[in-house]
Motif scaffolding. Sequence first.
Motif, PDB file in Angstrom:
ATOM      1  N   ALA A 438       0.831  -1.204   0.000  1.00 25.53           N
ATOM      2  CA  ALA A 438       0.000   0.000   0.000  1.00 25.53           C
ATOM      3  C   ALA A 438       0.866   1.254   0.000  1.00 25.53           C
ATOM      4  N   LEU A 439       1.953   1.217   0.754  1.00 20.39           N
ATOM      5  CA  LEU A 439       2.857   2.370   0.812  1.00 20.39           C
ATOM      6  C   LEU A 439       3.501   2.629  -0.541  1.00 20.39           C
ATOM      7  N   LEU A 440       3.957   1.558  -1.202  1.00 19.53           N
ATOM      8  CA  LEU A 440       4.585   1.706  -2.511  1.00 19.53           C
ATOM      9  C   LEU A 440       3.588   2.212  -3.547  1.00 19.53           C
ATOM     10  N   GLU A 441       2.336   1.731  -3.470  1.00 13.94           N
ATOM     11  CA  GLU A 441       1.304   2.189  -4.399  1.00 13.94           C
ATOM     12  C   GLU A 441       1.014   3.672  -4.186  1.00 13.94           C
ATOM     13  N   ALA A 442       0.974   4.098  -2.906  1.00 16.75           N
ATOM     14  CA  ALA A 442       0.728   5.511  -2.611  1.00 16.75           C
ATOM     15  C   ALA A 442       1.873   6.375  -3.139  1.00 16.75           C
ATOM     16  N   LYS A 443       3.097   5.897  -2.996  1.00 13.96           N
ATOM     17  CA  LYS A 443       4.244   6.656  -3.500  1.00 13.96           C
ATOM     18  C   LYS A 443       4.215   6.731  -5.022  1.00 13.96           C
ATOM     19  N   ALA A 444       3.833   5.618  -5.677  1.00 15.29           N
ATOM     20  CA  ALA A 444       3.759   5.615  -7.135  1.00 15.29           C
ATOM     21  C   ALA A 444       2.684   6.589  -7.627  1.00 15.29           C
ATOM     22  N   ALA A 445       1.550   6.609  -6.922  1.00 18.80           N
ATOM     23  CA  ALA A 445       0.477   7.538  -7.303  1.00 18.80           C
ATOM     24  C   ALA A 445       0.934   8.987  -7.146  1.00 18.80           C
ATOM     25  N   GLU A 446       1.694   9.255  -6.069  1.00 21.82           N
ATOM     26  CA  GLU A 446       2.194  10.609  -5.851  1.00 21.82           C
ATOM     27  C   GLU A 446       3.180  10.996  -6.944  1.00 21.82           C
ATOM     28  N   LEU A 450       2.775  14.161  -9.588  1.00 20.20           N
ATOM     29  CA  LEU A 450       3.795  15.189  -9.771  1.00 20.20           C
ATOM     30  C   LEU A 450       4.240  15.271 -11.233  1.00 20.20           C
ATOM     31  N   ALA A 451       4.319  14.102 -11.904  1.00 20.60           N
ATOM     32  CA  ALA A 451       4.718  14.091 -13.319  1.00 20.60           C
ATOM     33  C   ALA A 451       3.670  14.779 -14.178  1.00 20.60           C
ATOM     34  N   GLN A 452       2.389  14.559 -13.827  1.00 19.85           N
ATOM     35  CA  GLN A 452       1.319  15.210 -14.587  1.00 19.85           C
ATOM     36  C   GLN A 452       1.355  16.727 -14.400  1.00 19.85           C
ATOM     37  N   VAL A 453       1.588  17.157 -13.162  1.00 16.53           N
ATOM     38  CA  VAL A 453       1.644  18.598 -12.891  1.00 16.53           C
ATOM     39  C   VAL A 453       2.815  19.218 -13.638  1.00 16.53           C
ATOM     40  N   ALA A 454       3.945  18.513 -13.659  1.00 13.24           N
ATOM     41  CA  ALA A 454       5.129  19.025 -14.355  1.00 13.24           C
ATOM     42  C   ALA A 454       4.898  19.103 -15.857  1.00 13.24           C
ATOM     43  N   ALA A 455       4.041  18.198 -16.387  1.00 15.01           N
ATOM     44  CA  ALA A 455       3.775  18.188 -17.822  1.00 15.01           C
ATOM     45  C   ALA A 455       2.668  19.168 -18.208  1.00 15.01           C
ATOM     46  N   GLY A 456       2.097  19.862 -17.239  1.00  8.73           N
ATOM     47  CA  GLY A 456       1.067  20.859 -17.535  1.00  8.73           C
ATOM     48  C   GLY A 456      -0.320  20.289 -17.593  1.00  8.73           C
ATOM     49  N   ARG A 457      -0.548  19.052 -17.127  1.00  8.12           N
ATOM     50  CA  ARG A 457      -1.879  18.450 -17.118  1.00  8.12           C
ATOM     51  C   ARG A 457      -2.455  18.532 -15.715  1.00  8.12           C
ATOM     52  N   PRO A 458      -3.778  18.625 -15.614  1.00 14.75           N
ATOM     53  CA  PRO A 458      -4.392  18.575 -14.274  1.00 14.75           C
ATOM     54  C   PRO A 458      -4.109  17.227 -13.623  1.00 14.75           C
ATOM     55  N   ALA A 459      -3.944  17.231 -12.286  1.00 15.04           N
ATOM     56  CA  ALA A 459      -3.670  15.995 -11.555  1.00 15.04           C
ATOM     57  C   ALA A 459      -4.813  15.013 -11.744  1.00 15.04           C
ATOM     58  N   GLY A 460      -4.511  13.780 -12.092  1.00 12.65           N
ATOM     59  CA  GLY A 460      -5.524  12.745 -12.267  1.00 12.65           C
ATOM     60  C   GLY A 460      -5.913  12.526 -13.711  1.00 12.65           C
ATOM     61  N   GLU A 461      -5.506  13.413 -14.639  1.00 16.00           N
ATOM     62  CA  GLU A 461      -5.865  13.261 -16.067  1.00 16.00           C
ATOM     63  C   GLU A 461      -4.850  12.363 -16.726  1.00 16.00           C
ATOM     64  N   ASP A 462      -5.322  11.284 -17.375  1.00 15.74           N
ATOM     65  CA  ASP A 462      -4.433  10.278 -17.922  1.00 15.74           C
ATOM     66  C   ASP A 462      -4.159  10.459 -19.413  1.00 15.74           C
ATOM     67  N   GLY A 463      -4.958  11.279 -20.138  1.00 18.24           N
ATOM     68  CA  GLY A 463      -4.779  11.423 -21.575  1.00 18.24           C
ATOM     69  C   GLY A 463      -3.561  12.267 -21.919  1.00 18.24           C
ATOM     70  N   PRO A 464      -3.238  12.391 -23.240  1.00 21.34           N
ATOM     71  CA  PRO A 464      -2.100  13.212 -23.642  1.00 21.34           C
ATOM     72  C   PRO A 464      -2.364  14.684 -23.389  1.00 21.34           C
ATOM     73  N   ALA A 465      -1.331  15.443 -23.167  1.00 21.73           N
ATOM     74  CA  ALA A 465      -1.470  16.877 -22.870  1.00 21.73           C
ATOM     75  C   ALA A 465      -2.025  17.586 -24.076  1.00 21.73           C
TER      76      ALA A 465
END
Length: 465
Positions: A438-446, A450-465
């Motif tokens: 569970a801890l590793l899954e939570a870290k992976a989700a975090e 962060l990668a989505q925010v850095a790429a300019g996408r809203p957090a939780g959005e899985d599609g291409p930017a």
Amino acid sequence: MAAPKNRRSVFLGRLPLPERNYLAEALRTETVGGVLLLAAAVAALIWANTPLRESYETVRSFHLGPGSLGLNLSVQHWAADGLLAVFFFVAGIELKRELVAGELRDPKAALLPVVAAICGMAMPAIVYFTVAKSGGGSLGGWAVPTATDIAFALAVLAVIGTSLPSALRAFLLTLAVVDDLFAILIIAIFFTQKINFAALGFAALGLAVFWLLLRKGVRGWYVYVPLAVVNWALMYNSGVHATIAGVAMGLMLRCTRHDDEQHSPGEHIEHLVRPLSAGLAVPLFALFSAGVALSGGALSDVFRRPETLGVVLGLVLGKAVGVFGGTWTAARFTRAELNPDLKWPDVFAVATLAGIGFTVSLLIGELAFAGDAVLTSEIKAAVLVGSLTAAVLAAILLKLRDNKYKKLCADEDRDEDDDGIPDIYEQGNPEYHLRMAALLEAKAAEHRRLAQVAAGRPAGEDGPA
């Protein structure tokens, strides 16, 4: 079908968690006490080698106490015979705990530290005897280099900042406890000259009363402290060294826990008394015993006189060879194999550290040459030189492996699921693996967020930017 072969035991393997926690608490106090011991020894040397040296002799030779009870002693004797009784009381509790709950409770596991301690005391005595005999010196100081000072050794570890793994520290502590036991026997057997059997009989009676009160569950410091003082005074007047009373009372305490107890009486009393021993009794003994004149001529005489040279070589060479040789021999002829994370040079470094023989060596030096003040001072200087040399050599050897030790300690202390129990002790527990997943899954989700925010996408959005 053939019976399975006995599995080989691991020497210096991971300690059980309760033992590791107890060891950590005990070593913290001993380390602080060791630093105070170093400070007291340095203060004594400065005091005895400056224009204030006459005041040093005046203070430590000042007599006080009731002469009618045979206790009109100098300050130096009060420190050696009185305060060190507290130190040996704690040593008695440590020994009792090791015998019933520690490394010495299992005869097979106890074999290694016991053999190492015996060889670590026999070899320095042999070295001293050989040097003194060949040089025509006195053989009376053979016991001086046989003792290890655990507080001083741990202070050296604290100063050099070595992250020694808990198994190596436990080995050093167990070695020192067994060493203390044999030092006590040496003092009782070889440095007791005239015995007052009446006082000894009353001391034995007082110890029996102490034991009976413990068995009956009587509580209250106001009962035990006066009785302990009476037992100490009777033991002193019997001619047997008074510190024996402290050891005997320490061994009488119960060090096993009942179901309704968080700590045994022995552990509780040790927790209360250990700071008094490490923080007051031993440093004061060092302050009034370590003050010897260290002029250039005196230091050079340490390497010229057979008695003092025997002490230096006994501590530096005899201890290292004895402890290491005894350990290797015991491991070679038993089913114990060294922890694969450690190497035999690690054992040799700890064996060299055992050559720090400050407190008990100074005490035995005073007893061995009580009638010769000059030789007593020279023997003390030899103890200081030998202990310092052993400390420097051990520090160099331990520093060579410091990075490895830090990694082992980090692995022992890692607690990624923050439950207060190091992960290494939970690796076989299914609940631990679920928490870690569970801890590793939570870290992976975090990380994905962060990668989505850095790429300019809203957090939780899985599609291409």
